[in-house]
Motif scaffolding. Structure first.
Motif, PDB file in Angstrom:
ATOM      1  N   GLN A 371      19.544  41.383 113.899  1.00 13.12           N
ATOM      2  CA  GLN A 371      19.189  40.036 114.338  1.00 13.12           C
ATOM      3  C   GLN A 371      17.971  39.501 113.590  1.00 13.12           C
ATOM      4  O   GLN A 371      17.869  38.307 113.327  1.00 13.12           O
ATOM      5  CB  GLN A 371      18.920  40.038 115.845  1.00 13.12           C
ATOM      6  N   LYS A 372      17.040  40.374 113.241  1.00 12.38           N
ATOM      7  CA  LYS A 372      15.858  39.943 112.497  1.00 12.38           C
ATOM      8  C   LYS A 372      16.274  39.404 111.125  1.00 12.38           C
ATOM      9  O   LYS A 372      15.760  38.392 110.651  1.00 12.38           O
ATOM     10  CB  LYS A 372      14.887  41.098 112.332  1.00 12.38           C
ATOM     11  N   SER A 373      17.199  40.080 110.465  1.00 12.98           N
ATOM     12  CA  SER A 373      17.665  39.610 109.162  1.00 12.98           C
ATOM     13  C   SER A 373      18.399  38.281 109.284  1.00 12.98           C
ATOM     14  O   SER A 373      18.288  37.410 108.418  1.00 12.98           O
ATOM     15  CB  SER A 373      18.584  40.657 108.521  1.00 12.98           C
ATOM     16  N   LYS A 374      19.150  38.122 110.352  1.00 11.17           N
ATOM     17  CA  LYS A 374      19.850  36.850 110.558  1.00 11.17           C
ATOM     18  C   LYS A 374      18.843  35.712 110.726  1.00 11.17           C
ATOM     19  O   LYS A 374      19.028  34.614 110.182  1.00 11.17           O
ATOM     20  CB  LYS A 374      20.756  36.935 111.783  1.00 11.17           C
ATOM     21  N   GLN A 375      17.770  35.983 111.460  1.00 10.89           N
ATOM     22  CA  GLN A 375      16.747  34.965 111.647  1.00 10.89           C
ATOM     23  C   GLN A 375      16.088  34.597 110.325  1.00 10.89           C
ATOM     24  O   GLN A 375      15.832  33.425 110.037  1.00 10.89           O
ATOM     25  CB  GLN A 375      15.681  35.460 112.627  1.00 10.89           C
ATOM     26  N   GLN A 376      15.829  35.589 109.501  1.00  9.83           N
ATOM     27  CA  GLN A 376      15.229  35.324 108.193  1.00  9.83           C
ATOM     28  C   GLN A 376      16.166  34.504 107.319  1.00  9.83           C
ATOM     29  O   GLN A 376      15.736  33.611 106.583  1.00  9.83           O
ATOM     30  CB  GLN A 376      14.871  36.650 107.516  1.00  9.83           C
ATOM     31  N   LEU A 377      17.453  34.796 107.379  1.00 13.24           N
ATOM     32  CA  LEU A 377      18.438  34.006 106.645  1.00 13.24           C
ATOM     33  C   LEU A 377      18.386  32.547 107.083  1.00 13.24           C
ATOM     34  O   LEU A 377      18.382  31.622 106.258  1.00 13.24           O
ATOM     35  CB  LEU A 377      19.834  34.582 106.870  1.00 13.24           C
ATOM     36  N   LEU A 378      18.322  32.327 108.394  1.00 11.92           N
ATOM     37  CA  LEU A 378      18.276  30.964 108.917  1.00 11.92           C
ATOM     38  C   LEU A 378      17.013  30.240 108.447  1.00 11.92           C
ATOM     39  O   LEU A 378      17.053  29.054 108.105  1.00 11.92           O
ATOM     40  CB  LEU A 378      18.338  30.997 110.445  1.00 11.92           C
TER      41      LEU A 378
END
Length: 401
Positions: A371-378
């Protein structure tokens, strides 16, 4: 009698050889069949189509963490649509990044993402070329400039270190169109031309020398055809190119998910291929499995965790200790949906292959890490949008190569 005995021996060996070959072929066929049944079983459960389900886009951002592979060289370039100025906000780099092992080569890679951009580009190619990411010159003539003259411009389009695109208007009331060598031959000429010289790409910003060479070409051409030319200032444009490249280097990120085997075991190439093809990947000649959308744009790739590519001619005999999913962030629109699709497939691969989802340090990845990586992508794609650079758009696909 001895000659006859040797002949019988040869016949026996041939028969035994045929039996062995048939047995191996049957064994491989059974293995493939078993793998495909396992894959089918994995897909028997109904799952939401993340790429098509618009509900996902309204959900609050969540924190994740597979790993980022960031190209640290300041050799990137991006495109945008409207011009908003020369300042680029690079705030995404302040987030805490992780990094994933990347294979020796990757193509760079989109989704239904590009369909909107492509449809807008179809309306007018001007939407794809703005002065924020291109050095744009205008050539105007009271009469039509013959296609034989324009052909000379097109012959020089590779002489300036970055791509050059020419747009033309046959009459002031006619729509703009992108000029290619083929379309120019079929045309009667144009009265208004726009030359768009790309300011940056993954190899860095354009040089001031090449900007000057392009401007001089345009001015010389205009004088030869009795037209007027408008060329922006070279020094300020070069400064803009450097700033653009710096911003692009900050958002030029790849997200990867590793799946490694347990207890020093290995995954066999035939099982990887069967699982990949059942999941929608296609093995291509560069040794990468590519997951494409209906517009043939790459959404993400499946690579060998080790150095050897998945070459079609070697896949049957190949074994590896892991595979890596890679998503090229600037080249994919609606990245959160594509990321969800990729992580969904990664979990299926992990379960079917009996592997473990890990980061670059071979530490198992938790849901919170993903989820942290997804947030960074966003955050990266939001920053691109705020700077009028749409990830996955035709201009981004040109610049992130």
């Amino acid at each position: 009698m001895e000659i006859l005995s040797m002949s019988d021996l040869q016949v026996s060996l041939i028969i035994i050889g045929i039996i062995v070959i048939v047995a191996v072929a049957v064994f491989n066929w059974l293995q493939q069949l078993r793998y495909r049944r396992e894959v089918q079983a994995a897909f028997d459960h109904e799952h939401d189509d993340i790429l098509l389900d618009t509900h996902h886009s309204d959900e609050p951002f969540q924190r994740i963490e597979p790993k980022f592979n960031k190209k640290m060289s300041s050799e990137s370039g991006l495109d945008s649509l409207p011009q908003t100025g020369d300042q680029f906000d690079s705030s995404p780099t302040e987030t805490n990044k992780t990094s994933i092992m990347s294979p020796p080569a990757h193509p760079p890679f989109n989704t239904t993402q590009t369909s909107a951009a492509i449809s807008s580009a179809t309306t007018s190619p001007l939407l794809d070329y703005d002065s924020n990411t291109n050095y744009i010159v205008n050539i105007r003539s009271e009469s039509v400039i013959a296609n034989t003259h324009i052909a000379k411009l097109l012959q020089r389009k590779f002489d300036f270190g970055k791509p050059v695109y020419w747009l033309g208007q046959q009459d002031k009331n006619e729509p703009w169109e992108e000029i290619s060598t083929e379309s120019n031959v079929d045309s009667d000429g144009y009265c208004h031309l726009k030359g768009c010289l790309q300011l940056a790409d993954r190899s860095g910003p354009i040089s001031e020398v090449n900007l000057s060479k392009f401007r001089d070409l345009v001015l010389d051409f205009a004088s030869q055809v009795n037209a007027s030319a408008e060329c922006p200032d070279i020094v300020s444009t070069h400064e803009k190119a450097v700033m653009l490249d710096k911003f692009c280097a900050e958002v030029d990120v790849m997200i990867g998910i590793n799946i490694i085997s347990k207890d020093d075991g290995a995954f066999v190439g035939t099982k990887i291929r069967a699982l990949a093809e059942a999941s929608g990947f296609r093995l291509e000649t560069d040794g990468l499995f590519k997951y494409r959308d209906e517009g043939n744009n790459i959404l993400f790739t499946l690579n060998n965790y080790e150095s050897s590519p998945f070459l079609p001619e070697n896949i049957k005999s190949l074994t590896t200790h892991g595979v890596t999913f890679l998503l090229d962030v600037p080249r994919v629109a609606h990245g959160e949906r594509v990321f969800d699709q990729m992580t969904h497939l990664a979990k299926i691969f992990s379960n079917t292959l009996g592997g473990i989802v890990v980061d670059d340090n071979r530490v198992p990845l938790s849901d919170s890490g993903i989820q942290k990586s997804k947030q960074q992508l966003l955050e990266i794609q939001t920053s691109m949008k705020n700077n009028h650079i749409n990830s996955g758009s035709p201009s981004a696909l040109r610049l992130f190569v």
